[in-house]
Scaffold this motif. Structure first.
Motif, short mmCIF file in Angstrom:
data_model
loop_
_atom_site.label_atom_id
_atom_site.label_comp_id
_atom_site.label_asym_id
_atom_site.label_seq_id
_atom_site.Cartn_x
_atom_site.Cartn_y
_atom_site.Cartn_z
N VAL A 31 0.87 -1.19 0.00
CA VAL A 31 0.00 0.00 0.00
C VAL A 31 0.90 1.23 0.00
CG1 VAL A 31 -1.86 -1.18 1.24
CG2 VAL A 31 -0.17 0.14 2.52
N ASP A 32 0.33 2.35 -0.39
CA ASP A 32 1.13 3.57 -0.50
C ASP A 32 1.25 4.33 0.81
OD1 ASP A 32 1.56 3.14 -3.21
OD2 ASP A 32 -0.32 4.14 -3.76
N GLY A 33 0.21 4.31 1.64
CA GLY A 33 0.25 5.08 2.87
C GLY A 33 -1.02 4.90 3.67
N PRO A 34 -1.16 5.61 4.79
CA PRO A 34 -2.30 5.46 5.69
C PRO A 34 -3.66 5.69 5.05
CG PRO A 34 -0.55 6.70 6.76
CD PRO A 34 -0.17 6.56 5.32
N SER A 35 -3.70 6.52 4.01
CA SER A 35 -5.00 6.84 3.40
C SER A 35 -5.35 5.94 2.23
CB SER A 35 -5.01 8.30 2.94
OG SER A 35 -3.99 8.53 1.98
N SER A 36 -4.50 4.97 1.93
CA SER A 36 -4.78 4.06 0.81
C SER A 36 -6.04 3.26 1.07
CB SER A 36 -3.61 3.08 0.63
OG SER A 36 -2.44 3.76 0.25
N PHE A 67 -16.73 -8.54 12.05
CA PHE A 67 -16.99 -7.22 11.49
C PHE A 67 -16.27 -7.07 10.15
CE2 PHE A 67 -12.92 -6.06 13.54
CZ PHE A 67 -12.35 -5.25 12.57
N SER A 68 -16.72 -6.12 9.38
CA SER A 68 -16.07 -5.78 8.11
C SER A 68 -16.08 -4.26 7.98
CB SER A 68 -16.79 -6.42 6.92
OG SER A 68 -18.12 -5.95 6.83
N ILE A 69 -15.23 -3.74 7.08
CA ILE A 69 -15.19 -2.30 6.82
C ILE A 69 -15.38 -2.09 5.33
CG2 ILE A 69 -13.81 -0.19 6.97
CD1 ILE A 69 -12.21 -1.48 9.22
N ALA A 70 -16.39 -1.35 4.98
CA ALA A 70 -16.67 -1.07 3.56
C ALA A 70 -15.92 0.19 3.12
CB ALA A 70 -18.17 -0.88 3.36
N ASP A 71 -15.19 0.06 2.01
CA ASP A 71 -14.49 1.20 1.42
C ASP A 71 -13.63 1.93 2.45
OD1 ASP A 71 -13.78 2.85 -0.70
OD2 ASP A 71 -15.31 4.34 -0.18
N GLY A 72 -12.86 1.15 3.24
CA GLY A 72 -12.04 1.73 4.29
C GLY A 72 -10.61 1.99 3.84
N THR A 73 -9.86 2.65 4.71
CA THR A 73 -8.46 2.97 4.44
C THR A 73 -7.55 2.07 5.28
OG1 THR A 73 -8.35 4.60 6.22
CG2 THR A 73 -9.07 5.39 4.05
N PHE A 74 -6.27 2.16 4.99
CA PHE A 74 -5.26 1.44 5.77
C PHE A 74 -5.39 1.84 7.24
CE2 PHE A 74 -0.34 0.69 6.01
CZ PHE A 74 -0.55 -0.40 6.85
N THR A 75 -5.56 3.12 7.50
CA THR A 75 -5.72 3.59 8.88
C THR A 75 -6.95 2.98 9.54
OG1 THR A 75 -4.60 5.69 8.47
CG2 THR A 75 -6.13 5.63 10.32
N THR A 119 9.01 8.01 5.81
CA THR A 119 7.60 7.88 5.44
C THR A 119 6.92 6.75 6.23
OG1 THR A 119 8.25 6.44 3.59
CG2 THR A 119 7.93 8.80 3.12
N ILE A 120 7.66 5.68 6.48
CA ILE A 120 7.09 4.56 7.25
C ILE A 120 6.90 4.97 8.70
CG2 ILE A 120 7.50 2.23 8.09
CD1 ILE A 120 8.86 1.57 5.48
N ALA A 121 7.89 5.64 9.29
CA ALA A 121 7.77 6.10 10.67
C ALA A 121 6.59 7.03 10.83
CB ALA A 121 9.07 6.78 11.12
N ALA A 122 6.45 7.96 9.91
CA ALA A 122 5.34 8.92 9.98
C ALA A 122 4.00 8.21 9.84
CB ALA A 122 5.50 9.99 8.89
N ALA A 123 3.92 7.23 8.94
CA ALA A 123 2.67 6.50 8.74
C ALA A 123 2.29 5.71 10.00
CB ALA A 123 2.81 5.55 7.55
N LEU A 124 3.26 5.04 10.60
CA LEU A 124 2.98 4.27 11.81
C LEU A 124 2.55 5.18 12.96
CD1 LEU A 124 5.90 1.67 11.72
CD2 LEU A 124 3.50 1.28 11.13
N ARG A 125 3.22 6.31 13.11
CA ARG A 125 2.82 7.25 14.17
C ARG A 125 1.41 7.78 13.93
NH1 ARG A 125 8.45 8.77 14.22
NH2 ARG A 125 8.09 10.32 12.57
#
Length: 545
Positions: free
Chosen positions: A315-320, A341-349, A463-469
């Motif tokens: 994936v590209d980032g938290p909003s993917s 449970f399931s998530i419809a049209d959700g993001t990585f976050t 970019t990975i550190a920022a995404a995880l935070r």
């Protein structure tokens, strides 16, 4: 003896005083057995079935009297392992230097008899009382049919185990005055979880401190690599001041937090330095589960899996946009989300903050993998988080294990199950690494005191550190960790976990998080969801910063 009478053995060897409720107190006044009135003179009684109340009373009374009297052979003959019992009873007097013992039995419960011991330990002019409680059980001898004490070392002292010994003498190492990062003294009396830690620090770092040793009574374990457990200090030596990285305030909060649960552990680490601020366990004073445990970490592992997914370009980032169905199949095994449970049209976050199992499996599944193999998770864990390396923390600790896997086990590893093992120390380091952006191997003493090289790892790519935070922050305010972290202020992040364990009806509760420059992780055995007990423990510790 039921009448409450009083019996004295000529020569002042011991005194038996009826307690009025079935048993009596026994007192050793000095000297070995003269053989008079040995409780084993009678011929063996052939019998079968459960032991009777009278047999429990008689055998217990005679065994305790012989022990208090110092008659090792007579006491041992009343057990189902005479050789081992005789050596242990004799050793209590000879190696333990117990000069006097007052033993007071309590009321029997079935075939078990509790009692208290007030032993006077004497060595080279130093004398002190050692008081404790223990119990014995009476069983039917398999071959003789006689009622006998079921022998085990804990009969003599509750901390004695097979192969261990109670000894008194000049301490093998100088006593220490352990202090926290600000110079405040740390004692096992004030911080019970540190009892084993302090014993280990003393044995490792007090060598070469000069002629400082005092006189002590200790349990010498069967394992030569395990530290002695100090029971009594008869003469205080000259303490050797030992600096630690601990923080007395954080340690106190950790002690209070885990005490609310039967089996819980927590570790706190400063992300900026890797210094361990607190180590606490419930029950306190025994095995250091917080640093030496090895269990499946559940969804706290998704921090590493998320880093792998980002590092591999899945994936590209938290909003993917990602998929989170209610279940997913991996090589013949079906995996579910909690409550399906399931998530419809959700993001990585969204999948991270709600801890969606199926996303973390499906995203790198056989049909979707982009170069992610069975070894990728372990490589990511080692490369960025130091997991799988040998950590030299200053005291014994169990290293995390993220082995290569195959088949459905690979899918299980992505959500912290399978053969992955961690503990509160390694889970706390996950949050510390995310917060600082780089792994710093945790230590409990100044780094210059540790022999050998410390484990290192590559810094997380920015970019990975920022995404995880970002995703951990969202989890702490609007995800599975929000309830637990609601009382925690500052720059914060979290990840929950629950790990299924064979033989347990409830999952183990895991939680790792950070606030400003403090990270912590907790494991509560059979605690259920990480958002519950483990989260409560971590929040309490973070609030002490």
């Amino acid at each position: 003896m039921r009448s409450g009478g009083r019996t004295a053995v000529i020569g002042g060897v011991f005194v038996l005083v009826a307690a009025g409720v079935g048993f009596a107190g026994f007192e050793l006044l000095g000297g070995d057995s003269d053989g008079a009135g040995s409780p084993v003179d009678a011929a063996p009684l052939k019998a079968s079935g459960a032991v009777t109340g009278d047999e429990v009373e008689t055998v217990s009374r005679d065994f305790l009297a012989a022990w208090a009297k110092g008659d090792a052979d007579a006491a041992a003959a009343l057990t189902d392992d005479p050789a081992a019992a005789a050596e242990a009873v004799r050793g209590l007097r000879e190696a333990g230097h117990v000069a006097k013992a007052v033993i007071t039995p309590g009321t029997a419960s079935g075939d078990t008899v509790p009692y208290t011991v007030k032993a006077t330990v004497s060595f080279k002019g130093h004398q002190k009382e050692l008081a404790y409680a223990s119990e014995l059980t009476v069983v039917r001898g398999k071959s003789s049919g006689r009622a006998l004490v079921d022998w085990r070392p804990a009969v003599l002292h509750p901390k004695l185990t097979e192969g261990a010994a109670l000894r008194t003498g000049e301490a093998e190492a100088a006593s220490i005055k352990a202090v926290d990062r600000e110079g405040r003294e740390l004692t096992a009396e004030q911080y019970p979880s540190l009892a084993t830690v302090l014993d280990t620090l003393r044995e490792r770092y007090a060598d070469g401190a000069g002629d400082r040793a005092g006189v002590e009574t200790w349990i010498e374990p069967a394992d030569a690599d395990a530290p002695n457990q100090t029971l009594l200090t008869l003469s205080q030596g000259k303490p050797f001041k030992l600096q630690t990285t601990l923080d007395a305030d954080v340690q106190a909060a950790a002690e209070r937090a885990v005490k609310k649960y039967d089996r819980a552990s927590v570790v706190a680490i400063r992300p900026s330095t890797g210094e361990i601020s607190a180590v606490a366990n419930s029950p306190a004073g025994g095995f250091n589960t917080a640093m030496q445990g090895a269990q499946a970490p559940g969804s706290t592992m998704k921090i590493v899996t998320a880093a792998m997914i980002l590092d591999q370009g899945v994936v590209d980032g938290p909003s993917s946009r990602v998929e989170c169905p209610k279940d997913v199949m991996w090589k013949g095994r079906t995996f579910h989300n909690i409550n399906n449970f399931s998530i419809a049209d959700g993001t990585f976050t969204d999948s991270f903050r709600r801890s969606c199992n199926t996303f973390f499996i499906k995203a790198v599944g056989p049909l979707n993998a982009k170069g992610v193999e069975d070894t990728a998770l372990g490589q990511t864990a080692r490369k960025y988080f130091g997991l799988g390396g040998v950590w030299s923390t200053g005291i014994p600790s169990a290293d995390a294990s993220v082995p290569a896997s195959q088949g459905a086990e690979t899918a299980a590893s992505y959500i912290g199950q399978g053969r992955i093992t961690m503990n509160a120390l390694s889970a706390a380091s996950l949050s510390a690494t995310v917060k600082s952006g780089a792994f710093r191997q945790p230590v409990l003493v100044p780094r210059e005191m540790i022999e050998g090289e410390l484990t290192t790892a590559q810094p997380l790519p920015g970019t990975i550190a920022a995404a995880l935070r970002s995703m951990m922050a969202t989890t702490a305010v609007d995800g599975t960790g929000a309830k637990a972290m609601s009382s925690v202020s500052g720059d914060k992040g979290a990840k929950t976990g629950s790990a299924e364990v064979d033989g347990q009806s409830d999952s183990n509760s895991w939680f790792t998080g950070y606030a400003d420059d403090l990270a912590a992780a907790s494991v509560v055995q059979s605690g259920g969801h990480g958002s519950g007990p483990a989260g409560t423990v971590v929040a309490s510790v973070l609030n002490a910063r």
